[in-house]
Design an enzyme around this catalytic site. Structure first.
Site, PDB file in Angstrom:
ATOM      1  N   GLU A  64       0.826  -1.209   0.000  1.00 34.70           N
ATOM      2  CA  GLU A  64       0.000   0.000   0.000  1.00 34.70           C
ATOM      3  C   GLU A  64       0.864   1.264   0.000  1.00 34.70           C
ATOM      4  O   GLU A  64       0.511   2.264  -0.638  1.00 34.70           O
ATOM      5  CB  GLU A  64      -0.945  -0.010   1.204  1.00 34.70           C
ATOM      6  CG  GLU A  64      -1.908  -1.189   1.243  1.00 34.70           C
ATOM      7  CD  GLU A  64      -2.723  -1.341  -0.036  1.00 34.70           C
ATOM      8  OE1 GLU A  64      -2.940  -0.338  -0.736  1.00 34.70           O
ATOM      9  OE2 GLU A  64      -3.134  -2.466  -0.344  1.00 34.70           O
ATOM     10  N   HIS A 105       1.768   2.014  -3.552  1.00 31.64           N
ATOM     11  CA  HIS A 105       0.716   2.738  -4.271  1.00 31.64           C
ATOM     12  C   HIS A 105       0.781   4.232  -3.967  1.00 31.64           C
ATOM     13  O   HIS A 105       0.629   5.067  -4.860  1.00 31.64           O
ATOM     14  CB  HIS A 105      -0.660   2.203  -3.880  1.00 31.64           C
ATOM     15  CG  HIS A 105      -1.100   1.010  -4.663  1.00 31.64           C
ATOM     16  ND1 HIS A 105      -1.093   0.973  -6.048  1.00 31.64           N
ATOM     17  CD2 HIS A 105      -1.585  -0.192  -4.252  1.00 31.64           C
ATOM     18  CE1 HIS A 105      -1.551  -0.199  -6.455  1.00 31.64           C
ATOM     19  NE2 HIS A 105      -1.852  -0.925  -5.394  1.00 31.64           N
TER      20      HIS A 105
END
EC number: 3.4.24.-
Length: 306
Positions: free
Chosen positions: A132, A135
């Site tokens: 994450e 990202h």
């Protein structure tokens, strides 16, 4: 810069679709009104889409006292990735999953589910958090969050037009037909905006950040298996946000297939295992439960003990 251009183009396309809806309902005057509304939606979604998505998913912010080890783990990974520490949120669902959101690394958040903390090992959770963070570092989150918010709004407008389809006039039968194709069109825009290559890139960067590609591969396998056995109700109610999760959270509803934007989990695992210098295996590496304390054991949360 390229990411901002893509977001601008997406906003322009979604605005055009909203204007088309306005024209169907009220002619040129309706189109002008829709343009004004779309402008407000674009401005609002740019600044607040992350908050909207977190609210839709029922996320609650985790304080350092509620998730001390998770905060320490995330801070360590963020420092390794040379990026700011994101806020941490908990999603009250037993389906293991996670997503990142925010318009830039300085205004970002990572949300994990109760099921992720319950069923994954500390190394696997570390791999998920690193994915994450990747990202966020790639600035995927702005495109993903804005598109999910706008596409969800358009799908909702399509449902509204379906009720107007029984009326005579410009928003009559044609409006009803238009409503039938709006949700797939919104889903296609999500698929265009969120390339499957983004997940491969986030997997690779996340494995580099954590230094544990095998742990991330194991996490993907466990999450994919669990996602098929449990229903994530907030995600089912807002399927346009499904692409934001590390693994598709949608569970077998017929319309869910429209919003499938993730690459095959087996291929993602194979690439990660190749990074580890190991051939793919039939089953995920064994791992015990996480040593990170269950969030339900921390100060009371809105849903109880989790």
């Amino acid at each position: 810069m390229a990411g901002n251009v893509k977001v601008f183009m997406l906003m322009a396309a979604l605005t055009a679709l909203v204007m088309a809806l306005g024209w169907m309902l009220g002619g040129s005057g309706g189109a002008v009104m829709a343009l004004v509304i779309a402008g407000g939606m674009n401005f609002f979604s740019y600044w607040n889409s992350d908050k909207m998505v977190l609210r839709q998913q029922g996320a609650v912010e985790l304080s350092p006292q509620q998730g001390a080890e998770l905060h320490a783990m995330t801070a360590r990974l963020a420092e390794r990735a040379q990026m700011p520490m994101p806020k941490l949120y908990l999603l009250p669902t037993q389906q293991p999953n996670a997503f990142a959101t925010g318009r830039n690394p300085q205004n970002s958040a990572v949300a994990v589910t109760q099921g992720l903390l319950n069923h994954l090992s500390a190394d696997e959770i570390e791999g998920v958090i690193a994915h994450e963070l990747a990202h966020i570092r790639h600035r995927d989150t702005l495109t993903m969050t804005v598109t999910a918010t706008m596409a969800g709004a358009i799908a909702m407008m399509g449902n509204m037009m379906l009720f107007a389809g029984n009326r005579e006039g410009r928003g009559g039968v044609i409006g009803g037909i238009l409503a039938m194709i709006l949700a797939p069109m919104a889903a296609m825009m999500v698929q265009m905006a969120i390339s499957r290559a983004r997940e491969y890139e986030a997997d690779a960067t996340g494995a580099q950040i954590s230094g544990k590609p095998r742990a991330l591969a194991s996490a993907l396998s466990r999450i994919a298996q669990a996602a098929g056995r449990s229903v994530n109700l907030p995600a089912e109610k807002n399927p346009a946000a499904a692409a934001m999760f590390i693994i598709n959270p949608l569970h077998a509803m017929r319309a869910d297939r429209l919003f499938t934007t993730h690459p095959p989990t087996e291929e993602r695992i194979a690439r990660l295992m190749a990074m580890d210098g190991t051939a793919p295996r039939d089953s995920a590496p064994a791992a015990g439960p996480s040593r990170i304390p269950r969030t339900g054991a921390a100060p009371r949360t809105p849903w109880g003990r989790g």
